[in-house]
Enzyme design. Structure first.
Site, PDB file in Angstrom:
ATOM      1  N   ALA A  46       0.871  -1.208   0.098  1.00  0.00           N
ATOM      2  CA  ALA A  46      -0.137   0.120  -0.034  1.00  0.00           C
ATOM      3  C   ALA A  46       0.847   1.286  -0.072  1.00  0.00           C
ATOM      4  O   ALA A  46       2.026   1.343   0.116  1.00  0.00           O
ATOM      5  CB  ALA A  46      -0.925   0.011   1.147  1.00  0.00           C
ATOM      6  N   HIS A  47       0.272   2.350  -0.057  1.00  0.00           N
ATOM      7  CA  HIS A  47       0.843   3.550  -0.201  1.00  0.00           C
ATOM      8  C   HIS A  47       1.728   3.835   1.074  1.00  0.00           C
ATOM      9  O   HIS A  47       1.102   3.618   2.235  1.00  0.00           O
ATOM     10  CB  HIS A  47       0.053   5.011  -0.460  1.00  0.00           C
ATOM     11  CG  HIS A  47      -1.389   4.944   0.463  1.00  0.00           C
ATOM     12  ND1 HIS A  47      -2.003   5.925   0.310  1.00  0.00           N
ATOM     13  CD2 HIS A  47      -1.646   4.013   1.625  1.00  0.00           C
ATOM     14  CE1 HIS A  47      -2.992   5.637   1.239  1.00  0.00           C
ATOM     15  NE2 HIS A  47      -2.776   4.692   2.070  1.00  0.00           N
ATOM     16  N   ASN A  48       3.018   4.442   0.622  1.00  0.00           N
ATOM     17  CA  ASN A  48       3.700   4.835   1.818  1.00  0.00           C
ATOM     18  C   ASN A  48       4.412   4.093   2.716  1.00  0.00           C
ATOM     19  O   ASN A  48       4.823   4.014   3.737  1.00  0.00           O
ATOM     20  CB  ASN A  48       3.224   5.879   2.838  1.00  0.00           C
ATOM     21  CG  ASN A  48       2.743   7.362   1.867  1.00  0.00           C
ATOM     22  OD1 ASN A  48       1.731   7.514   1.554  1.00  0.00           O
ATOM     23  ND2 ASN A  48       3.987   8.154   1.789  1.00  0.00           N
TER      24      ASN A  48
END
Lengths: 344, 344, 344
Positions: free
Chosen positions: B251-253
Site C-alpha cells: 500500500a501507499h507509503n
C-alpha cells in the site's frame, strides 16, 4: 434470460428434441409441439421458458411458476402442481439444466482470422481456424493448435505450445508452457513466470535460475489474474479438467491432479503435490513440500501445514479435521463468553 | 536439465574451470580433462553432468548417482562412495550450485532494438542497447537506462525513470515511479497506481489525491500481478535487493528495507515500515502504521497487528512469538479433543 | 509537495479565495494578500504553504510549523502558538484539506484524441472528448460516454457500456459490463470474466454457462488487478460510490451496496449481498450466499461464515463480534502462557 447484447441465444427448440438430447423422459403425456424459447428461474420464467426444480426448498416457486416446462428428478416430481408445466425427468436435473444452457447459449463461435494489429513471429505456427485478436503477440517458434482464440493484447512467449480449441482471454501472459487441448486461460493470468526460489547469500537472497516449465493438461481452466510459476527444474503441472479461480498463486513445481477445483485467492507453495479430485476453498494457503491426498476437501481460509490423507475434510489454520475445527470454535465461544447469537 | 526450446545451455565447460570460477577445490586428484555438459539432480544425472549433495537425507541418491562430478561441503564429503564422482568441495554447495547454474543457463541475452509495434513517445529517452518488445508503450519524458528489456504490451507511464539493465515482463504497468539498476518487474505487475486513501465525507468516502511516488532500489524484484501503490504524499519504497513474490499488495507509503523476501499474496497496509532482511511468509497481512524491525521472520498466513522488535520470529493472527503460537495450537488441540494424528 | 515530473500544481491561490471555496472562516484577522503556493505537512511546510492540524498528537509540529496557513477545527484552534500561521477554521479540517488538494493538484486534464495505435471497432461509439491511448482495443458495439480516458493496452469488450467521465487505467480488461458515470477502473483489473460455477459431473466439474453481467454504478472505483466476475444469471453489482482496493475478488452475483470500502485482497464468494456503507478490512473472506447488513464493519483478515446484522463490528475467523474476538485472543494469551509483551 441473458442480455442479448452480450449473449446470443440459439433456438427455439422443440421440447421433445431437448428431452432426447439430454437423455431425459417426459413425466406425463408427450410434449408434442411444445417449443422452448429460453431458460429462466422458476420465479422469472414466462410461457415458452424451461426451468429447473432441484431443491425442495423452492417448492413454492415451483407451484407458482409460469414456465412451460420444468426439469426435475423423479423423486421431486410428486411436488408438481396440477395443470402445471410439462415435467422433464432426469436423475441429475441441475447437470441436465447446465447441458441445456449450452444448447441455448453455446460459446460464441470463433471468427477465424488474424487481426491486423496482432504481431505474430514468422517462425510461429498457427493451426487451422484460429482467431487472433488485436494486439496479441505470438513469439518465435510458438505452436498454436487448431481453432484457438487468443484474446486482445495477450502475449504468447517463444516456443509455447497450445493444443486445439484453447481460449485465452485478454491481457494474459504465457511463457515456458506446454498446454493441452480445450484449455481456458482467463484474462490477466500469468503462466510461466520465474518461481520464487533463492539461496541465502552473503549479501542477501541469491536467485536460483528457474529452468522448468508449466504443463497444463486438457480441459483445465485458469482464472483471471491467476499466476502459475514455472518449475525450478522440472515442471509445474495442472492436471486435466482441473479448474482454478481468480487470483490464485501456484508456485514452482506444484503438481495438481485431475478434476480439482481451487477457489479464488488460494495459494499453494512450492513443490506441493495435490491429488485428483481435491476441492480447495477460497484464500486457503498450503505450505511447501506437502502431499494432499486425492479427494480431500479443504475449507475456505485454511492454512495447511501438514500432509493430508486422501478423502479427509479439513479446516482451520493450522488445518485440522473439520469436525475438530468446528468443536474448537464452539468451545472457544463458550469459554470466552461469546454472546449466543452475535451476528444475528 | 532444461527444455532446450525454452532455455539455451552454454558449455560444455572443463570441470577445472568451473572449480576455479566458484573458488572451490577438488577433494582428491585433479579433474584433468573432465568436461561438464549439464547440471542435474543426483537421481537424474548422467555421465557428463554435475550435481549437488548438500543434505545428508539424500545420501542414498549420492551413493547411486551417475554424475561425473558432485558439489558438496567438506563435512559431507566423507559420505562419498568409493570410485564415485569427482568431488568438488565448497562451504556453501547450494549457493555454488546456483552460481554454476547461471554459467550453464545465463539469462538470455537481450536483442537490442525497438519492435515496430512498440509506441515510444518522442520525448522519451532510451539508453544504449535496449530491447523494446511489440506493443510496449513508453510515455512522454520517460527515461530508460541502458540494456533494459521492456516486454510485450508493457506500459511505462510518463516521466518514469528506469536505471540500467532492468527487465520488465509483459503486460506490466508502471507509473509515477523511479526505479534503480538491475530491477526485475514481472508480468502483470502494477506499479504506481493510486493508493487507497479516503476521508469520510457526508456522502461516503472522499478520495485523497495520491501525490507521491514509488521508489524501487537496485536489484529488487517484483512478482507477477503484484501491486505497489504510490505514496499519498512522499514515497512508497522497496529497498535494494528485496524480492517480492506474486500477487502481493504494497500500500501507499510503505517502506521496505534491503534484502527482504515477501512470499506470495502478502499484503502490507499503508505507511508500515519494514526493516532490512525481513522474511514474510505467504498470505501474511500487516496492519497500517506499524514498524517491523530488521531481521524479523513472520510465518505464513500471519496477521500482524503490533510493532515487532528486530530479529523476532512470529506467527498467528494476531501474530505472537512463534513458540507461543505453536504452544497455543497444541493446547487447543488437547483441550478440544483433537484426535492424535488427524491429517495422517 | 509533489514531484513536478508526475503531478502538475495549479496556483498559487489567494488564501481568501481558498477559504471561500471550502466554506471555512479565518480565526483572526483577514488574510488579505496572503498567497498559498503549495500544501505540505506541518513538519515540511515552508512559508507559502498551507498545512492541516487535525490530531492533537501533532501539537509539537503545529507549534513549530513554518506554514503560512493551517487548517484546523475550532476545537483545536486554541492550541495555536502566538504569532503563528494564519488559522483557517472548519469543522472537518481533513476533509477540507482533501478538497484543497484537488484545487492544487487537479486530476490531469484528459487530452482528447485517439492514439493511432488504438484499435476501435467500426461499430463502437465514443462520446465527445474521449482520450483513447496507444494499444487500447474497443470492441464491436461498445458505447463509451463523453470525456472518458481509456488507458494504454486496455481492452473494452464487445457491447460494453461506459458512462461519462470514466477513467480506465492501462492493461485492464472489461467485458459483459454496464458502467456508470465517473467510474475509475485501475490498471490490470479484469471486469466481467466468467464466474466460477460448476455442477458435479460424472467426469469432474462441469462448467455452468455464465450468462449475466457486471453493473458498476456511478462514482465507484475498482483497484489494480482486482477481478469482478459477471453473474451466472442476473448481475454482479457494485453500488454507487463504493471503493474497492487492489487484488480483490468479487464472485458472480455478488451485490455490493453504495459507499462501501473494501480493502486489498478481500474475497467475496458468490451471491453474497453487502449493504450500504459497509467497510471490509484487507484479506477478509466472506462465504457465499450471505447477507451483510448496512453499516457493518469487518476487521482485516476476518472469515465471515454467517449473516451479519446491520451496524455490527466483527472480526476473526469465523468472524464474531469484535469485542468477543479481542476477549478470546486475550484469554488464549493468558491460558497458554504467552509472555507479557512478545512483540515489543
Amino acid at each position: 434470460m441473458a442480455d442479448q447484447r452480450f449473449f446470443q441465444r440459439a433456438g427455439p427448440f422443440a421440447l421433445d428434441d431437448i428431452v432426447n438430447r439430454i437423455g431425459a423422459r417426459m413425466a406425463g403425456a408427450a410434449a408434442l409441439g411444445v417449443m422452448v424459447r429460453d431458460l429462466a428461474s422458476l420465479e422469472e420464467a414466462k410461457p415458452g421458458d424451461l426451468s429447473v426444480f432441484a431443491d425442495p426448498r423452492y417448492r413454492a416457486a415451483f407451484e407458482g411458476t409460469r414456465a412451460s416446462a420444468v426439469l426435475t428428478s423423479p423423486e421431486l416430481a410428486g411436488e408438481a402442481p396440477a395443470n402445471g408445466p410439462c415435467l422433464v425427468l432426469i436423475a441429475e436435473p441441475r447437470l441436465a439444466y447446465t447441458e441445456i444452457s449450452k444448447i441455448f447459449y453455446p460459446n460464441p463461435p470463433i471468427e477465424p482470422g488474424i487481426d491486423p494489429h496482432a504481431a505474430i513471429a514468422a517462425t510461429a505456427t498457427l493451426g487451422a481456424g484460429c482467431q487472433i485478436d488485436a494486439g496479441a503477440v505470438i513469439g518465435a517458434h510458438a505452436r498454436i493448435g487448431a481453432r484457438c482464440h487468443i484474446g486482445c493484447n495477450t502475449v504468447i512467449g517463444p516456443a509455447v505450445v497450445l493444443g486445439d480449441d484453447c481460449v485465452v482471454g485478454a491481457n494474459a501472459t504465457l511463457s515456458h508452457a506446454l498446454i493441452g487441448d480445450r484449455v481456458g486461460i482467463f484474462s490477466g493470468a500469468v503462466i510461466g513466470a520465474q518461481g520464487f526460489g533463492f539461496v541465502p547469500g552473503p549479501r542477501g537472497p541469491v536467485r536460483i535460475p528457474q529452468l522448468g516449465r508449466v504443463i497444463i493438461e486438457d480441459d483445465a481452466e485458469i482464472g483471471a489474474n491467476t499466476t502459475i510459476d514455472r518449475g525450478a527444474t522440472g515442471d509445474t503441472v495442472i492436471g486435466a479438467g482441473t479448474v482454478i479461480d481468480n487470483l490464485v498463486q501456484i508456485a514452482h513445481n506444484v503438481r495438481i491432479g485431475r478434476s480439482c477445483a481451487l477457489a479464488a485467492q488460494v495459494g499453494i507453495a512450492g513443490s506441493t503435490q495435490i491429488g485428483d479430485g481435491v476441492q480447495i476453498g477460497g484464500q486457503t494457503a498450503i505450505a511447501p513440500h506437502l502431499t494432499v491426498g486425492a479427494g480431500v476437501r479443504i475449507a475456505a481460509r485454511s492454512g495447511v501445514m501438514r500432509d493430508i490423507e486422501p478423502n479427509l475434510t479439513v479446516g482451520g489454520a493450522p488445518a485440522i479435521a473439520i469436525r475438530d475445527w468446528h468443536r474448537q470454535n464452539a468451545g472457544l465461544a463458550r469459554m470466552f463468553g461469546r454472546r449466543p447469537r452475535p451476528l444475528r
